[in-house]
Design an enzyme around this catalytic site. Sequence first.
Site, PDB file in Angstrom:
ATOM      1  N   HIS A  98       0.819  -1.208   0.000  1.00 37.21           N
ATOM      2  CA  HIS A  98       0.000   0.000   0.000  1.00 37.21           C
ATOM      3  C   HIS A  98       0.854   1.260   0.000  1.00 37.21           C
ATOM      4  O   HIS A  98       0.536   2.244  -0.677  1.00 37.21           O
ATOM      5  CB  HIS A  98      -0.918  -0.021   1.222  1.00 37.21           C
ATOM      6  CG  HIS A  98      -2.056  -0.984   1.066  1.00 37.21           C
ATOM      7  ND1 HIS A  98      -2.937  -1.264   2.083  1.00 37.21           N
ATOM      8  CD2 HIS A  98      -2.456  -1.728   0.012  1.00 37.21           C
ATOM      9  CE1 HIS A  98      -3.834  -2.133   1.647  1.00 37.21           C
ATOM     10  NE2 HIS A  98      -3.558  -2.434   0.411  1.00 37.21           N
ATOM     11  N   ARG A 138      -3.378  -3.615 -16.781  1.00 34.74           N
ATOM     12  CA  ARG A 138      -3.413  -4.765 -15.869  1.00 34.74           C
ATOM     13  C   ARG A 138      -4.584  -4.580 -14.898  1.00 34.74           C
ATOM     14  O   ARG A 138      -4.467  -3.863 -13.905  1.00 34.74           O
ATOM     15  CB  ARG A 138      -2.102  -4.867 -15.095  1.00 34.74           C
ATOM     16  CG  ARG A 138      -0.867  -5.029 -15.971  1.00 34.74           C
ATOM     17  CD  ARG A 138       0.378  -5.114 -15.102  1.00 34.74           C
ATOM     18  NE  ARG A 138       1.585  -5.344 -15.854  1.00 34.74           N
ATOM     19  CZ  ARG A 138       2.412  -4.374 -16.267  1.00 34.74           C
ATOM     20  NH1 ARG A 138       2.123  -3.104 -15.982  1.00 34.74           N
ATOM     21  NH2 ARG A 138       3.499  -4.667 -16.934  1.00 34.74           N
ATOM     22  N   ARG A 154      -6.348  -6.302 -20.093  1.00 34.32           N
ATOM     23  CA  ARG A 154      -6.034  -7.713 -19.831  1.00 34.32           C
ATOM     24  C   ARG A 154      -6.907  -8.190 -18.676  1.00 34.32           C
ATOM     25  O   ARG A 154      -6.948  -7.551 -17.623  1.00 34.32           O
ATOM     26  CB  ARG A 154      -4.559  -7.877 -19.474  1.00 34.32           C
ATOM     27  CG  ARG A 154      -4.152  -9.345 -19.282  1.00 34.32           C
ATOM     28  CD  ARG A 154      -2.675  -9.486 -18.991  1.00 34.32           C
ATOM     29  NE  ARG A 154      -2.334  -9.034 -17.648  1.00 34.32           N
ATOM     30  CZ  ARG A 154      -1.086  -8.996 -17.169  1.00 34.32           C
ATOM     31  NH1 ARG A 154      -0.078  -9.364 -17.948  1.00 34.32           N
ATOM     32  NH2 ARG A 154      -0.852  -8.573 -15.948  1.00 34.32           N
ATOM     33  N   GLU A 212       2.587 -16.048 -23.663  1.00 34.89           N
ATOM     34  CA  GLU A 212       3.574 -16.162 -22.579  1.00 34.89           C
ATOM     35  C   GLU A 212       4.028 -17.605 -22.416  1.00 34.89           C
ATOM     36  O   GLU A 212       5.151 -17.871 -22.013  1.00 34.89           O
ATOM     37  CB  GLU A 212       2.959 -15.684 -21.260  1.00 34.89           C
ATOM     38  CG  GLU A 212       2.443 -14.263 -21.286  1.00 34.89           C
ATOM     39  CD  GLU A 212       1.451 -13.995 -20.179  1.00 34.89           C
ATOM     40  OE1 GLU A 212       1.854 -13.406 -19.164  1.00 34.89           O
ATOM     41  OE2 GLU A 212       0.278 -14.387 -20.326  1.00 34.89           O
ATOM     42  N   ASN A 265       8.291 -11.079 -20.221  1.00 32.35           N
ATOM     43  CA  ASN A 265       8.759 -11.380 -18.865  1.00 32.35           C
ATOM     44  C   ASN A 265       8.529 -12.847 -18.519  1.00 32.35           C
ATOM     45  O   ASN A 265       9.452 -13.577 -18.143  1.00 32.35           O
ATOM     46  CB  ASN A 265       8.056 -10.479 -17.849  1.00 32.35           C
ATOM     47  CG  ASN A 265       8.431  -9.019 -18.017  1.00 32.35           C
ATOM     48  OD1 ASN A 265       9.278  -8.677 -18.829  1.00 32.35           O
ATOM     49  ND2 ASN A 265       7.791  -8.157 -17.259  1.00 32.35           N
ATOM     50  N   ASP A 266       7.269 -13.293 -18.621  1.00 34.76           N
ATOM     51  CA  ASP A 266       6.972 -14.690 -18.323  1.00 34.76           C
ATOM     52  C   ASP A 266       7.528 -15.625 -19.391  1.00 34.76           C
ATOM     53  O   ASP A 266       8.005 -16.719 -19.084  1.00 34.76           O
ATOM     54  CB  ASP A 266       5.463 -14.898 -18.190  1.00 34.76           C
ATOM     55  CG  ASP A 266       4.975 -14.676 -16.764  1.00 34.76           C
ATOM     56  OD1 ASP A 266       5.778 -14.858 -15.835  1.00 34.76           O
ATOM     57  OD2 ASP A 266       3.804 -14.316 -16.581  1.00 34.76           O
ATOM     58  N   ARG A 303      12.294 -15.702 -12.646  1.00 35.30           N
ATOM     59  CA  ARG A 303      12.829 -14.331 -12.721  1.00 35.30           C
ATOM     60  C   ARG A 303      12.873 -13.649 -11.367  1.00 35.30           C
ATOM     61  O   ARG A 303      13.486 -12.600 -11.221  1.00 35.30           O
ATOM     62  CB  ARG A 303      12.023 -13.490 -13.710  1.00 35.30           C
ATOM     63  CG  ARG A 303      10.537 -13.358 -13.417  1.00 35.30           C
ATOM     64  CD  ARG A 303       9.828 -12.722 -14.598  1.00 35.30           C
ATOM     65  NE  ARG A 303       8.379 -12.797 -14.501  1.00 35.30           N
ATOM     66  CZ  ARG A 303       7.587 -11.762 -14.279  1.00 35.30           C
ATOM     67  NH1 ARG A 303       8.108 -10.576 -14.081  1.00 35.30           N
ATOM     68  NH2 ARG A 303       6.290 -11.901 -14.253  1.00 35.30           N
ATOM     69  N   CYS A 308       4.668  -6.674 -25.120  1.00 35.88           N
ATOM     70  CA  CYS A 308       4.382  -5.867 -23.926  1.00 35.88           C
ATOM     71  C   CYS A 308       5.133  -6.472 -22.750  1.00 35.88           C
ATOM     72  O   CYS A 308       4.702  -7.439 -22.142  1.00 35.88           O
ATOM     73  CB  CYS A 308       2.881  -5.785 -23.644  1.00 35.88           C
ATOM     74  SG  CYS A 308       2.030  -7.351 -23.536  1.00 35.88           S
TER      75      CYS A 308
END
Length: 757
Positions: free
Chosen positions: A368, A475, A511, A612, A635-636, A646, A683
């Site tokens: 947060h 996201r 997404r 991915e 990334n994935d 990662r 992306c």
Amino acid sequence: MPVSAAASAREILTRLHDVMAARTTAQMKLNSVVAIIGEAIHSEVCSIYLLREGVLELYATRGLDQGAVHVTKLALGEGLVGTIAQRVEVLNLDEAASHPDFAYKPETGEDRFHSFAGVPIIRRERAVGVLAVQHTDRRRYADVEIEALQTVAMVLSELIANAGLIDATGGGTDRPQSTAAMRIPGQKLVDGMGAGYAVFHQPRIHIEHTVAEDIDAERHRVYAAFDKMREGIDRMTREAEFGVGGEHEEVLATYKMFAYDEGWARRINEAIDSGLTAEAAIERVQQRTRQRMRQIDDPLLADRMHDLEDLSNRLIRIVSGQMGTAAQVGLRQDTILIARNLGPAELLEYDRRRLKGVVLEEGSLTAHVTIVARAMGVPVLGRVRDVRRLIAEGDLLLLDVSDGTVFARPNSGIEESFEARLALRQKRKAAFAALRDVPPVTKDGHRLTLMVNAGLRDDVAALDVTGADGIGLFRTEFQFLVSATLPQRERQQRLYREVLDVAGDRPVIFRTVDIGGDKALPYLHKTDAEEENPAMGWRALRLGLERDGLMKVQARALLEAASGRTLNVMFPMVSEPWEFDEARALFEDQRAWMNRRGRQMPIEIRYGAMLEVPALAEQLDILLPRIQFLSIGTNDLTQFLFAADRANPKLAERYDWLSPSILRFLARVVGPTRAAGVDLAVCGEMGGRPLEAMALIGLGIDRLSITPAAVGPIKAMVRSLDRSAVTSFMTGLLADPPRDMRGALTDWALQNGVELT
């Protein structure tokens, strides 16, 4: 057997009160303590071990051989006692010898005892000793007995500290280990640079008295403190200066909910019932929270626990009258704030003109405080180990989150280098800002599409700041991650509509939620066992198709938000075409349901998938006719191709995005996707790095969705690049890859005047 934890602890504390007040030696007091505890919980053995000169020394015992006192010593991590102290956790065993860490000490005569329980004696968040009990019977000690032991251990901490029986280091110290210049690494949480003097957010609250004289009076003190704390939080949330809208508002609402949690107040009252003062009761509940946090692997749930600890700190300062946080005292100069962790409300108390950055010993990207700091524009470096021992109050600090470091006590050379980097950063920022309205066109006239990744309502403002072509990845899970409960359809719809309103004519690709696995939600319970590989587990579309109620709500929220506009929907973690088919059918069913009821609909729905999972590339011929766009999540994809987590620091830098394996894989995807007339984008972080983006363009990828901060540098690179030349060069490289692909690409870029800053 005691009837309750409170009654058991109160019986012991009542007798300990007289012991602590007696004018006898510390050794005699501890001898009395083990006798009192052993009798109260009917345990044949009660022993106290204290941390002295780096080892745990048996200091007092009832039941073991008295000749072992001051003779038996255990290193941290040695035996059951050493394990408790090292891990700062409780052990409760019906057969001590069966535990893998058991170590037999013959001089104690403990071979006839089977059951064992031990709790750490904690001072300033570190174990300074262990309180242990043993019994000949094979039985686990009851929960009420363990609770009583933990409460007594807290009182013992005060007794042994006042008697000077523990190491100074064991009691905790804020003095740095060195006064030399030091470069300290951490995790990038909120990007930026800042210079200022170290200020510790929270001076340690020292509890003077732990045993209550009047329980009713202590309870009234806590009630009054709760009222004052809640009043202050209500005022703070009303006055927060953010403008309208933003995930930070949901964060503060969740924080406020914790402040009014009756379960937390009840636990503090139960601790007072056991005989503790108001301050000690809050600290006792806080210790339990910390112990739970050590056992929580889920970072999101741990973040919620941090909020509760933040509130505990606030409450204990009020009840003790020690109100002086750094924010309340006031910042007198440019400051870098140092803390183990922060709650979102505590950060809001600081003067934003003086606060130049935050360094946290803990912290995470989904915490947060990170979300609120991003809204405030305050750079944050997290996961800085031992920061409160490496940095002293008043040290000059140079914070560079983009580099993942903070310099403490820099020499003149380091200061000059930092100032030069800061000036260069500001100059580059101005240069990139000047490119806002300039299109990303290559030297040979090819127009690329540069879009941004987003997840927070505030991120959408980056479209105007950067001049990006749209949002290539929104996201949607961030709203779920910062909420204490599952976001209702109306809340989801409001967020999506606001994003579309700000974007205007520019496209937004939503997404669907990528939650589960390593992004577990505390309110979304699983029935399965803990996953060993959460990133490759029950998450994203897999979870959405199984929990289709969650996905139906999101589908309806997106359809309602996009009424009268084009809706772009992308499904994450698609492994096979049938998964895409099921997800699309779910959306179409919701569209049909709304259509039958006369609801206004989107003028068009475009469906896409995230590539991915490498397996999907083997069925592109089946998938491509069914989709309008495909986005490669590098990334994935990279971690799946290399079987390399990662998040593992040992592997993070080992596998290069510019390896032949990655580039050849991407090249195999580009050909059929382009032939099918399907929009193809990357992306991920790969597209936001100039050299990697240059390679992607050379492969034929002309749509990138990147972080807002990367738009300027990528646009500058694109405008210095000849697309046909890099395409020809990449074709040759992939046919016969060099050992150092990155080096070859860098040399070519330098020789051809490509801007890589």
